[in-house]
Write a protein that holds these residues in place. Structure first.
Motif, mmCIF file in Angstrom:
data_model
loop_
_atom_site.group_PDB
_atom_site.id
_atom_site.type_symbol
_atom_site.label_atom_id
_atom_site.label_comp_id
_atom_site.label_asym_id
_atom_site.label_seq_id
_atom_site.Cartn_x
_atom_site.Cartn_y
_atom_site.Cartn_z
ATOM 1 N N PHE B 86 -23.387 -2.407 -6.802
ATOM 2 C CA PHE B 86 -24.319 -2.209 -5.702
ATOM 3 C C PHE B 86 -23.638 -2.396 -4.348
ATOM 4 O O PHE B 86 -22.717 -3.197 -4.211
ATOM 5 C CB PHE B 86 -25.519 -3.157 -5.838
ATOM 6 C CG PHE B 86 -26.351 -2.851 -7.045
ATOM 7 C CD1 PHE B 86 -27.022 -1.639 -7.143
ATOM 8 C CD2 PHE B 86 -26.428 -3.740 -8.099
ATOM 9 C CE1 PHE B 86 -27.768 -1.334 -8.265
ATOM 10 C CE2 PHE B 86 -27.172 -3.440 -9.224
ATOM 11 C CZ PHE B 86 -27.842 -2.231 -9.311
ATOM 12 N N GLU B 87 -24.131 -1.657 -3.373
ATOM 13 C CA GLU B 87 -23.548 -1.670 -2.034
ATOM 14 C C GLU B 87 -23.478 -3.071 -1.452
ATOM 15 O O GLU B 87 -22.470 -3.462 -0.861
ATOM 16 C CB GLU B 87 -24.441 -0.830 -1.121
ATOM 17 C CG GLU B 87 -23.801 0.416 -0.601
ATOM 18 C CD GLU B 87 -24.824 1.253 0.143
ATOM 19 O OE1 GLU B 87 -25.187 2.285 -0.401
ATOM 20 O OE2 GLU B 87 -25.266 0.831 1.233
ATOM 21 N N GLN B 88 -24.583 -3.831 -1.636
ATOM 22 C CA GLN B 88 -24.617 -5.178 -1.060
ATOM 23 C C GLN B 88 -23.488 -6.027 -1.639
ATOM 24 O O GLN B 88 -22.789 -6.737 -0.923
ATOM 25 C CB GLN B 88 -25.954 -5.878 -1.358
ATOM 26 C CG GLN B 88 -27.169 -5.181 -0.797
ATOM 27 C CD GLN B 88 -27.820 -4.285 -1.844
ATOM 28 O OE1 GLN B 88 -27.131 -3.622 -2.625
ATOM 29 N NE2 GLN B 88 -29.143 -4.237 -1.853
ATOM 30 N N SER B 90 -20.680 -4.949 -3.381
ATOM 31 C CA SER B 90 -19.312 -4.472 -3.162
ATOM 32 C C SER B 90 -18.883 -4.730 -1.725
ATOM 33 O O SER B 90 -17.714 -5.034 -1.482
ATOM 34 C CB SER B 90 -19.155 -3.005 -3.558
ATOM 35 O OG SER B 90 -20.021 -2.187 -2.829
ATOM 36 N N SER B 91 -19.817 -4.673 -0.756
ATOM 37 C CA SER B 91 -19.361 -4.961 0.606
ATOM 38 C C SER B 91 -19.058 -6.452 0.780
ATOM 39 O O SER B 91 -18.135 -6.809 1.513
ATOM 40 C CB SER B 91 -20.341 -4.466 1.673
ATOM 41 O OG SER B 91 -21.634 -4.865 1.374
ATOM 42 N N GLU B 94 -15.705 -6.918 -1.120
ATOM 43 C CA GLU B 94 -14.629 -6.214 -0.405
ATOM 44 C C GLU B 94 -14.254 -6.979 0.859
ATOM 45 O O GLU B 94 -13.073 -7.048 1.228
ATOM 46 C CB GLU B 94 -15.082 -4.789 -0.073
ATOM 47 C CG GLU B 94 -14.053 -3.941 0.654
ATOM 48 C CD GLU B 94 -12.798 -3.638 -0.162
ATOM 49 O OE1 GLU B 94 -12.789 -3.865 -1.387
ATOM 50 O OE2 GLU B 94 -11.797 -3.195 0.446
ATOM 51 N N HIS B 134 -19.601 3.031 -12.011
ATOM 52 C CA HIS B 134 -19.007 2.078 -11.068
ATOM 53 C C HIS B 134 -17.925 2.757 -10.230
ATOM 54 O O HIS B 134 -17.844 2.550 -9.027
ATOM 55 C CB HIS B 134 -18.375 0.896 -11.825
ATOM 56 C CG HIS B 134 -19.335 -0.202 -12.134
ATOM 57 N ND1 HIS B 134 -20.325 -0.089 -13.069
ATOM 58 C CD2 HIS B 134 -19.440 -1.459 -11.649
ATOM 59 C CE1 HIS B 134 -21.004 -1.230 -13.140
ATOM 60 N NE2 HIS B 134 -20.488 -2.072 -12.283
ATOM 61 N N ALA B 137 -19.540 5.016 -7.653
ATOM 62 C CA ALA B 137 -20.243 4.229 -6.629
ATOM 63 C C ALA B 137 -19.244 3.560 -5.693
ATOM 64 O O ALA B 137 -19.407 3.559 -4.468
ATOM 65 C CB ALA B 137 -21.138 3.181 -7.293
ATOM 66 N N ASN B 138 -18.175 3.004 -6.260
ATOM 67 C CA ASN B 138 -17.173 2.328 -5.441
ATOM 68 C C ASN B 138 -16.499 3.308 -4.488
ATOM 69 O O ASN B 138 -16.287 3.007 -3.310
ATOM 70 C CB ASN B 138 -16.098 1.679 -6.321
ATOM 71 C CG ASN B 138 -16.613 0.454 -7.063
ATOM 72 O OD1 ASN B 138 -16.116 0.091 -8.107
ATOM 73 N ND2 ASN B 138 -17.624 -0.193 -6.522
ATOM 74 N N ASN B 141 -18.304 4.105 -1.528
ATOM 75 C CA ASN B 141 -18.283 3.001 -0.572
ATOM 76 C C ASN B 141 -16.891 2.721 -0.021
ATOM 77 O O ASN B 141 -16.673 1.693 0.617
ATOM 78 C CB ASN B 141 -18.844 1.730 -1.224
ATOM 79 C CG ASN B 141 -20.346 1.799 -1.393
ATOM 80 O OD1 ASN B 141 -21.035 2.359 -0.542
ATOM 81 N ND2 ASN B 141 -20.855 1.274 -2.483
#
Lengths: 93, 417
Positions: B86-88, B90-91, B94, B134, B137-138, B141
Motif C-alpha cells: 500500500f502507498e501509505q 511503502s512511502s 521508503e 507488489h 504497485a511498487n 510508486n
C-alpha cells in the motif's frame, strides 16, 4: 511447546490447538457507539500477568474452552468451559 | 565526541588505543526534561537524535528499563526493504530506506548497511500473483522491485534449489535490489552516540512505573525506578511493552504481543549472497558479516511476554530451509531466541499523538520494525516536536481502528512481514 489440558480430552500438545485470543469479550448490540464497537473489534488488554484466553482443540474434539495463563511465564493456572466464570487464581506467576 | 576516521584510528593506534573515550555519557537523571522518550531501542534513541538534530530540542532524556538496544533491536534478523503493497506503507518504509542509505555518514558510525538485495520467493500460484501485484504497485510508486523467473532467481542466489519436485518449489521471486541488512547494535549505538553528543541524556536501568498527569489530563512526568522525572512531553517507543506503558495513562491499544523466534548457525565462509524471504514457509535467511546464517522463523500464536516460544516453530522453518537450500543441511545451529512483537490487527504500525495531551506513541511495528528504524525515529521526532504528524505518518493513527481507514498489510502479506 505448551501442554494444554483440554477440559474434554485431557492434556495434549499445543500443535493440536488453535489460539482464540482474549476471552470474555461479549459482542455488543448492533446499535452501540463507534467507540464500543472499536473496543469490541480491536482493543485488547494485552495483559502482562494472568490472561484469560480462548483455545480451540482444532485437531481433537473441535471445542472451544478458556484458560488462565500467566503471560510472564507461560504457565497455565486453570482450564474451564466456555460460559463459566473466570476462576480466581490471584496474582499467579 | 571523538570522530571516527582512518586518521583518528591511526592516531589512537600510536597511543596504543588508550585514548578512546566512552561513546555516550553516563548520566544521573535530572529532575526535569522537556521531552522524555520511553524505550532505548533503535526507534527511541533515533527519535531523541532527530529531535535534537532537526528540531533543536536538546533537553531530552531517553529512559530504558534494561540496557540499550536489548529488546527487539537486538533480536530481529536485520532485514531492510521497502517493497510494501500500500502507498501509505511503502512511502513510510521508503522514507526509512532513504535514511538508511545515508545513515553511516550522517552518524559518523558504520552501521554496516549492505544493499545486497532481498528476494521474496514465491512457492504457489497465489504467491506469484501477489508478488507480481507488489512489483507493479511498487514501480508505480517509484520503488524498485522486479520479477525474476526461477532461473533468474537461481542466478541471483546460486545456493537455492529450484527443482520443481520439492515440497515448496521456487516459482519465481520478487527482487528489491536496494534492500539488504545492517548491523543492529551499531544502529542503536550510533544513534545513542550522536544523540548524547547533542546533549540528550541516556538513562539505562530506569523502568517507568507510572505516568503523571495534571487535572486537565496533560502529562507532567513519569515515575521511575530511579525516582520521579518531570517532563512536558512523553514519547513512548516501548515495542512489546507499549500496552503496559500506555495503560499507565489509561489508554488501551489495539495491540497483542506474540513471541517471534530467530536463530543463527555456526559461522561459515561467505556462502549466501543476499536476503531470501519466504512468506509461505515463514523462513527468512541472510548471512551476517560474522558468517552466521541468520534465520527468522514464524510467530507463536499466543500472547506472551516471555521472549521465548515453542521449538516446533523454528523446526518447521528449518525443515523447509533444508529443502530450499540443501547445502545448509549440515550446518549446525548455534543459538535461538525470541522477541515479543507488538502486532496491530492490520499489521501496520502506529506513530501518532494519543488522546492524552503531551503523550505520543510509536508502536505496533510487530514483526518488521527494524527496517523502519531511522524513518520511524525521524517521523516520531517530527510528531512530538510539532504536536502533529508528518504527512507520511499521518495515516498511522490509533483512531484508524475506529473510523475504519485500516492499512491492511496483514491481508496484503497474508503473514507476518
Amino acid at each position: 511447546m505448551l501442554l494444554i489440558d483440554c477440559p474434554y480430552c485431557g492434556p495434549r500438545a499445543e500443535i493440536e490447538f488453535a489460539y482464540g485470543g482474549e476471552a470474555h469479550i461479549a459482542r455488543p448490540a448492533a446499535d452501540v457507539s463507534e467507540e464500543e464497537w472499536e473496543a469490541f473489534l480491536y482493543l485488547r488488554d494485552n495483559t502482562k500477568g494472568v490472561l484469560a484466553e480462548r483455545w480451540r482443540h482444532a485437531h481433537g474434539c473441535g471445542r472451544f474452552f478458556n484458560a488462565l495463563r500467566d503471560t510472564r511465564t507461560d504457565r497455565f493456572h486453570a482450564f474451564y468451559e466456555i460460559g463459566t466464570p473466570r476462576p480466581d487464581v490471584g496474582d499467579a506467576a | 565526541m571523538q570522530k571516527f576516521s582512518a586518521f583518528s584510528l591511526a592516531r589512537q593506534a600510536m597511543g596504543r588505543h588508550l585514548g578512546w573515550r566512552p561513546q555516550w555519557r553516563s548520566v544521573v537523571p535530572k529532575p526535569s526534561y522537556d521531552i522524555i522518550i520511553v524505550g532505548g531501542g533503535g526507534h527511541g534513541l533515533g527519535a531523541a537524535y532527530y529531535l535534537a538534530k532537526q528540531h533543536g530540542l536538546c533537553n531530552i532524556a531517553v529512559v530504558e528499563r534494561g540496557w540499550l538496544a536489548g529488546g527487539n533491536t537486538a533480536r530481529n534478523t536485520t532485514i531492510i526493504r521497502s517493497n510494501y503493497l500500500f502507498e501509505q506503507s511503502s512511502s513510510y518504509y521508503e522514507h526509512a530506506l532513504k535514511l538508511w542509505e545515508g545513515l553511516s555518514e550522517e552518524l559518523n558510525y558504520n552501521v554496516m548497511f549492505s544493499q545486497r538485495g532481498c528476494l521474496m520467493v514465491a512457492h504457489t500460484v497465489h504467491d506469484v500473483q501477489v508478488f507480481k501485484r507488489h512489483v507493479y504497485a511498487n514501480r508505480l510508486n517509484g520503488i524498485d522491485n522486479e520479477w525474476l523467473t526461477p532461473e533468474e532467481t537461481k542466478a541471483f542466489c546460486p545456493p537455492l534449489n529450484i527443482s520443481p519436485n520439492i515440497r515448496y518449489p521456487v516459482l519465481g521471486a520478487a527482487l528489491q535490489r536496494r534492500a539488504g541488512t545492517a548491523r543492529h547494535d551499531a544502529v542503536a549505538w550510533g544513534f545513542a552516540r550522536a544523540a548524547s553528543d547533542l546533549g540528550v541524556d541516556i538513562i539505562e536501568n530506569c523502568e517507568v512505573t507510572g505516568i503523571d498527569r495534571d487535572p486537565s489530563g496533560k502529562v507532567t512526568g513519569v515515575q521511575t525506578t530511579r525516582g520521579p522525572i518531570r517532563a512536558g512531553k512523553i514519547g513512548v517507543s516501548a515495542a512489546g511493552h507499549s500496552s503496559v506503558v500506555l495503560a499507565m495513562a489509561g489508554i488501551r491499544l489495539p495491540l497483542q504481543v506474540n513471541p517471534l523466534q530467530a536463530l543463527v548457525s555456526e559461522p561459515v565462509k561467505p556462502a549466501f549472497p543476499c536476503v531470501v524471504m519466504s512468506n509461505t514457509i515463514h523462513a527468512y535467511i541472510s548471512q551476517s558479516d560474522k558468517g552466521e546464517m541468520v534465520i527468522g522463523a514464524g510467530t507463536d500464536s499466543y500472547v506472551s511476554y516471555t521472549q521465548r516460544g515453542g521449538l516446533h516453530i523454528p523446526a518447521h522453518t528449518l525443515e523447509a530451509i533444508c529443502e530450499l537450500v540443501p547445502d545448509f543441511r549440515r550446518l549446525r545451529m548455534l543459538r535461538s531466541w525470541g522477541g515479543i512483537t507488538d502486532n496491530t490487527p492490520d499489521r501496520s504500525p502506529i506513530t501518532a499523538k494519543t488522546s492524552v495531551p503531551g503523550l505520543y506513541v510509536n508502536c505496533g511495528w510487530g514483526t518488521g520494525g527494524f527496517k523502519a528504524t531511522p524513518g520511524a525515529a525521524n517521523l516520531f521526532a517530527w510528531t512530538i516536536a510539532r504536536d502533529e504528524p508528518h504527512p507520511i505518518n499521518a495515516p498511522f493513527t490509533i483512531e484508524r481502528f475506529r473510523d475504519g481507514t485500516l492499512i491492511d498489510e496483514a491481508a496484503a502479506a497474508a503473514v507476518a512481514h
